[in-house]
Write a protein that holds these residues in place. Structure first.
Motif, mmCIF file in Angstrom:
data_model
loop_
_atom_site.group_PDB
_atom_site.id
_atom_site.type_symbol
_atom_site.label_atom_id
_atom_site.label_comp_id
_atom_site.label_asym_id
_atom_site.label_seq_id
_atom_site.Cartn_x
_atom_site.Cartn_y
_atom_site.Cartn_z
ATOM 1 N N ASN A 71 43.872 36.015 23.272
ATOM 2 C CA ASN A 71 43.001 36.326 24.405
ATOM 3 C C ASN A 71 43.799 36.435 25.697
ATOM 4 O OD1 ASN A 71 39.928 36.415 23.867
ATOM 5 N ND2 ASN A 71 40.652 34.796 22.522
ATOM 6 N N GLY A 72 44.840 35.624 25.798
ATOM 7 C CA GLY A 72 45.662 35.673 27.003
ATOM 8 C C GLY A 72 46.373 36.994 27.191
ATOM 9 N N LYS A 73 46.588 37.722 26.100
ATOM 10 C CA LYS A 73 47.282 39.000 26.202
ATOM 11 C C LYS A 73 46.490 40.037 26.986
ATOM 12 C CE LYS A 73 49.880 38.472 21.885
ATOM 13 N NZ LYS A 73 50.078 38.990 20.501
ATOM 14 N N ILE A 74 45.154 39.893 27.021
ATOM 15 C CA ILE A 74 44.364 40.860 27.792
ATOM 16 C C ILE A 74 43.892 40.275 29.120
ATOM 17 C CG2 ILE A 74 43.623 42.074 25.716
ATOM 18 C CD1 ILE A 74 40.860 40.814 26.074
ATOM 19 N N ASP A 75 44.153 38.998 29.335
ATOM 20 C CA ASP A 75 43.820 38.377 30.618
ATOM 21 C C ASP A 75 45.060 38.376 31.509
ATOM 22 O OD1 ASP A 75 41.151 37.918 30.142
ATOM 23 O OD2 ASP A 75 41.469 35.918 29.323
ATOM 24 N N THR A 76 45.472 39.567 31.898
ATOM 25 C CA THR A 76 46.656 39.731 32.733
ATOM 26 C C THR A 76 46.280 40.456 34.011
ATOM 27 O OG1 THR A 76 47.242 41.875 31.765
ATOM 28 C CG2 THR A 76 48.091 39.894 30.658
ATOM 29 N N MET A 77 47.090 40.286 35.020
ATOM 30 C CA MET A 77 46.825 40.965 36.279
ATOM 31 C C MET A 77 46.857 42.480 36.104
ATOM 32 S SD MET A 77 46.011 38.833 38.537
ATOM 33 C CE MET A 77 45.986 40.029 39.865
ATOM 34 N N ALA A 78 47.758 42.965 35.270
ATOM 35 C CA ALA A 78 47.840 44.415 35.051
ATOM 36 C C ALA A 78 46.553 44.939 34.421
ATOM 37 C CB ALA A 78 49.041 44.739 34.152
ATOM 38 N N ARG A 118 43.600 47.551 36.020
ATOM 39 C CA ARG A 118 43.110 48.753 35.343
ATOM 40 C C ARG A 118 41.578 48.748 35.243
ATOM 41 N NH1 ARG A 118 47.818 47.976 32.128
ATOM 42 N NH2 ARG A 118 46.635 46.679 30.649
ATOM 43 N N THR A 119 40.994 47.606 34.889
ATOM 44 C CA THR A 119 39.545 47.565 34.726
ATOM 45 C C THR A 119 38.837 47.642 36.080
ATOM 46 O OG1 THR A 119 39.618 45.135 34.684
ATOM 47 C CG2 THR A 119 39.655 46.272 32.573
ATOM 48 N N GLN A 120 39.379 46.991 37.084
ATOM 49 C CA GLN A 120 38.735 47.033 38.398
ATOM 50 C C GLN A 120 38.821 48.420 39.024
ATOM 51 O OE1 GLN A 120 40.049 43.823 40.901
ATOM 52 N NE2 GLN A 120 38.920 42.305 39.721
ATOM 53 N N ALA A 121 39.823 49.190 38.626
ATOM 54 C CA ALA A 121 39.941 50.559 39.151
ATOM 55 C C ALA A 121 38.817 51.462 38.645
ATOM 56 C CB ALA A 121 41.301 51.138 38.756
ATOM 57 N N LEU A 122 38.082 51.012 37.624
ATOM 58 C CA LEU A 122 36.994 51.808 37.082
ATOM 59 C C LEU A 122 35.758 51.825 37.988
ATOM 60 C CD1 LEU A 122 37.229 50.629 33.352
ATOM 61 C CD2 LEU A 122 38.077 52.781 34.310
ATOM 62 N N CYS A 123 35.684 50.882 38.904
ATOM 63 C CA CYS A 123 34.514 50.795 39.796
ATOM 64 C C CYS A 123 34.956 50.571 41.230
ATOM 65 C CB CYS A 123 33.588 49.627 39.367
ATOM 66 S SG CYS A 123 33.045 49.661 37.667
ATOM 67 N N ARG A 124 34.073 50.881 42.125
ATOM 68 C CA ARG A 124 34.298 50.591 43.544
ATOM 69 C C ARG A 124 33.473 49.368 43.951
ATOM 70 N NH1 ARG A 124 33.717 56.626 46.354
ATOM 71 N NH2 ARG A 124 35.409 57.638 45.182
ATOM 72 N N ASN A 125 33.780 48.866 45.121
ATOM 73 C CA ASN A 125 32.956 47.809 45.756
ATOM 74 C C ASN A 125 32.884 46.517 44.935
ATOM 75 O OD1 ASN A 125 32.343 49.642 47.871
ATOM 76 N ND2 ASN A 125 30.706 50.528 46.592
#
Length: 223
Positions: free
Chosen positions: A204-211, A215-222
């Protein structure tokens, strides 16, 4: 003379954005006196807490700060064993022949609380992104639990150290027999359980990274 004993070890996981589920197993190939259970659980979703309150849950439980995140899942799992054994004494003062007449094993998640920030309405872009991230954790948790369920069943199937009626163990007294059976079950299963805990956390830690968060936050604004 049937006697019983129980041993239980609990653990917990806490990941950002997850949930999971498993299956119930009465496996082929293991001795008939061994019963293995893994009961499915439905995650409980909570959409009433703010992001700050969600972060406080983490701090209160783990006494360490977490990254600023709008989602959190707190999960508890267990490996629990119980057994019955029987014994026959040779004469009035001779040794006992002991064997396990029943062994019950439970390996499962028994709690899965998912917290999603009330800041984001259901169906919003942000909400859906959080759920998408959770679903990645779902797959990891399912896959890892299934893997270790298989390993435990395989270990039980090939176990030679647990005494059976056909192959009993000689002991000098009943307490020695009780301790022997308990220790052999523990030595068989709990090292695998410890490996499961380390692996599911690492995966699970492998996908809980800042990178990945960027990427996921770039999918939405605000956010």
């Amino acid at each position: 003379m049937p006697l019983g004993s129980k041993k239980k070890r609990l653990g917990s996981l806490c990941f950002l954005f997850i949930f999971l589920i498993v299956g119930v197993t009465q496996a082929k190939g293991i001795p008939s006196f061994i019963h293995f259970k893994s009961v499915p659980i439905r995650p409980h979703y909570n959409h009433s807490l703010t992001t700050h309150q969600i972060e406080s849950l983490w701090v209160n439980r783990y006494h360490s700060p977490m990254m600023h995140n709008p989602g959190l899942t707190m999960a508890e799992h267990e490996l629990k064993t119980s057994y019955q054994f029987q014994a026959l004494q040779h004469g009035h003062s001779g040794p006992y022949r002991i064997w396990a007449s029943s062994v019950d094993v439970i390996f499962q998640y028994d709690k899965m609380d998912v917290y999603l920030s009330s800041k984001y309405p259901v169906g919003s872009c942000q909400y859906n992104v959080i759920l998408g991230h959770e679903n990645q954790h779902v797959a990891i948790n399912q896959r890892t639990l299934t893997k270790y369920k298989t390993l435990m069943l395989r270990a039980l199937q090939s176990a030679k150290d647990i005494p059976t009626k056909a192959h009993p163990q000689l002991v000098s007294n009943m307490e020695q027999g009780k301790t022997l059976i308990a220790s052999r079950i523990d030595q068989l299963l709990f090292p695998l359980y410890d490996r499961f805990k380390r692996e599911v956390e690492a995966e699970n830690g492998k996908i809980d990274t800042m990178a990945n968060y960027r990427r996921t936050q770039a999918l939405c604004r605000n956010w």
